[in-house]
Motif scaffolding. Sequence first.
Motif, PDB file in Angstrom:
ATOM      1  N   ALA A 117      -7.217   0.728  -7.660  1.00 26.64           N
ATOM      2  CA  ALA A 117      -7.730   0.638  -5.312  1.00 26.64           C
ATOM      3  C   ALA A 117      -6.681   0.995  -4.772  1.00 26.64           C
ATOM      4  N   ALA A 118      -5.208   0.120  -5.496  1.00 28.58           N
ATOM      5  CA  ALA A 118      -4.458  -0.415  -4.158  1.00 28.58           C
ATOM      6  C   ALA A 118      -3.670   1.230  -4.342  1.00 28.58           C
ATOM      7  N   GLY A 158      -9.143  12.597   4.668  1.00 28.60           N
ATOM      8  CA  GLY A 158      -9.566  12.616   6.096  1.00 28.60           C
ATOM      9  C   GLY A 158     -10.171  11.558   6.042  1.00 28.60           C
ATOM     10  N   GLN A 159     -10.169  10.405   5.920  1.00 34.31           N
ATOM     11  CA  GLN A 159     -10.831   9.186   6.103  1.00 34.31           C
ATOM     12  C   GLN A 159      -9.386   8.262   5.956  1.00 34.31           C
ATOM     13  N   GLU A 160      -9.562   6.998   7.120  1.00 31.48           N
ATOM     14  CA  GLU A 160      -8.124   6.200   7.485  1.00 31.48           C
ATOM     15  C   GLU A 160      -9.685   4.929   6.225  1.00 31.48           C
ATOM     16  N   TYR A 161      -8.053   4.512   5.449  1.00 32.92           N
ATOM     17  CA  TYR A 161      -8.665   3.255   4.945  1.00 32.92           C
ATOM     18  C   TYR A 161      -7.312   2.064   4.763  1.00 32.92           C
ATOM     19  N   SER A 162      -7.698   0.977   4.515  1.00 32.16           N
ATOM     20  CA  SER A 162      -6.545  -0.198   3.495  1.00 32.16           C
ATOM     21  C   SER A 162      -7.306   0.347   2.314  1.00 32.16           C
ATOM     22  N   PHE A 163      -6.053   0.442   1.963  1.00 27.89           N
ATOM     23  CA  PHE A 163      -6.320   0.526  -0.005  1.00 27.89           C
ATOM     24  C   PHE A 163      -5.901  -1.326  -0.590  1.00 27.89           C
ATOM     25  N   GLU A 164      -5.117  -1.263   0.260  1.00 30.05           N
ATOM     26  CA  GLU A 164      -4.439  -3.093   0.548  1.00 30.05           C
ATOM     27  C   GLU A 164      -6.299  -4.208   0.528  1.00 30.05           C
ATOM     28  N   LYS A 223       9.698  -9.198  -3.900  1.00 29.93           N
ATOM     29  CA  LYS A 223       9.452  -9.013  -2.540  1.00 29.93           C
ATOM     30  C   LYS A 223       8.512  -7.818  -3.495  1.00 29.93           C
ATOM     31  N   ALA A 224       7.882  -7.976  -4.248  1.00 33.29           N
ATOM     32  CA  ALA A 224       6.800  -7.012  -4.329  1.00 33.29           C
ATOM     33  C   ALA A 224       5.969  -6.538  -3.863  1.00 33.29           C
ATOM     34  N   ASP A 225       5.555  -5.554  -3.261  1.00 32.52           N
ATOM     35  CA  ASP A 225       4.547  -4.931  -2.304  1.00 32.52           C
ATOM     36  C   ASP A 225       3.056  -4.900  -2.786  1.00 32.52           C
ATOM     37  N   VAL A 226       1.738  -4.917  -2.190  1.00 33.63           N
ATOM     38  CA  VAL A 226       0.202  -5.253  -2.804  1.00 33.63           C
ATOM     39  C   VAL A 226       0.657  -3.908  -4.279  1.00 33.63           C
TER      40      VAL A 226
END
Length: 449
Positions: A70-71, A97-103, A294-297
Amino acid sequence: MKNVIAALALIIVLFSCSIEPQGEWKTKVKNPEYLHRSVKQVTDVIVHDIFSPPVASRIYTYMSVAAYEAAIANDNRFKSFAGQLNGLEAVPKPQDGQEYSFEVASLQALLKVGRTLVFSEDKMDEYYNGIMQEIKDSNIPEDVLERSIAYGTQVADHIIAWSGKDNYKQTRSFPKYSIENDPATWKPTPPAYMDAIEPHWNKIRCFAIDSAGQFKPSSPTPFSVDKKSQFFKEANEIYEIGKNLTEEQRNIASFWDCNPFVMNVKGHVMFATKKISPGGHWMNITHVACAKAKADVAESAEAYARVAIALVDGFISCWDEKYRSRVIRPETYINQYIDEDWVPLLQTPPFPEYTSGHSVISGASAVTLTNLFGDNFSFVDSTEVEFGLPVRSFNSFTHAAEEAAVSRMYGGIHYRPAVENGMVEGKALGQYLVEKIKTRREDVVAHAN
């Protein structure tokens, strides 16, 4: 003219104010601590529900793969596990075309899969409601939140369907391990004399290795009660170590004990103490490494998933050998042939001796983490603080793995060959996974360089 300028200035100010919350929520939900806290929550429930180390590794893998898939849905740095892990087909894609927060989608996927695979659903629900309220409080637009949760659910459902085909449910009805009269084979150990755990774990579908026996270790030392035999010498070594433990050796053994279910006996009263599993310990080391780097999601989800795969395939490989060789534990042998009053420092876990599970999964995890974060990656391991033990410091993942392995000799749990050959088995398996599983897109890496 002044009025026009003033009006334009007011519009700019109002527009800036209107977009500021959007920038704030994006920054907040990208905080990897949401992911780290969620992995820890599942670990806490695993401890509470007393899952065995092999079963815990299965839970960690499915939930971590879901979180990763998912991330990375819209992150061109990464490659899907689909087609790389046995039986995993293409994962659902988000709508264009849709906005998501994959986090947020990643959190949803992890927590839904985790909830599905544990017993204490109420604890997961309480945590889920709390963390999702935090996400809502970040002022994330309602449509983005709903869309992200829906996508995370899609990914979770896909992973749950994949998990249902790994033969786990079928093994729940397989017969228990039968105790043999052969003096060389494993027998239940005090104080609880529990049945052997997961004697059919090699029937679970492997995740990335080809088969349970792909990394079959060299054969254990032949059993013998002859005092001149190699087996007697190996047992006597553990006996002598146990009688002459230094304070540091005791500390090392206790730090890496990671026995999920220790039975305590006080007079006529027996009660259990719950602890983190060895796999859970390495998942927490992964958190420590991610935080330091400092790894991101997405990077953190990658690390969790790859370590979890090393854990689960490591346990499948190790358990395949355990129930093939069925080697007697030091405690049983020493009590029968050397000293009937000897008691190991640690409580002997309920399954055959060879090879050492700690050694196999620590070796595999160390190779994986070294590949991700580099060698000579020093860190402070605080995993056991909540269980009343101090932190320990390591100068590399290999350093930690080697200490975890030798701790089993200090604890009186394993003979030397199980520790040394287990490390060879785990490192070989880990290196195979590093070479086989590719989570980074080489074209993107090459372009970045």
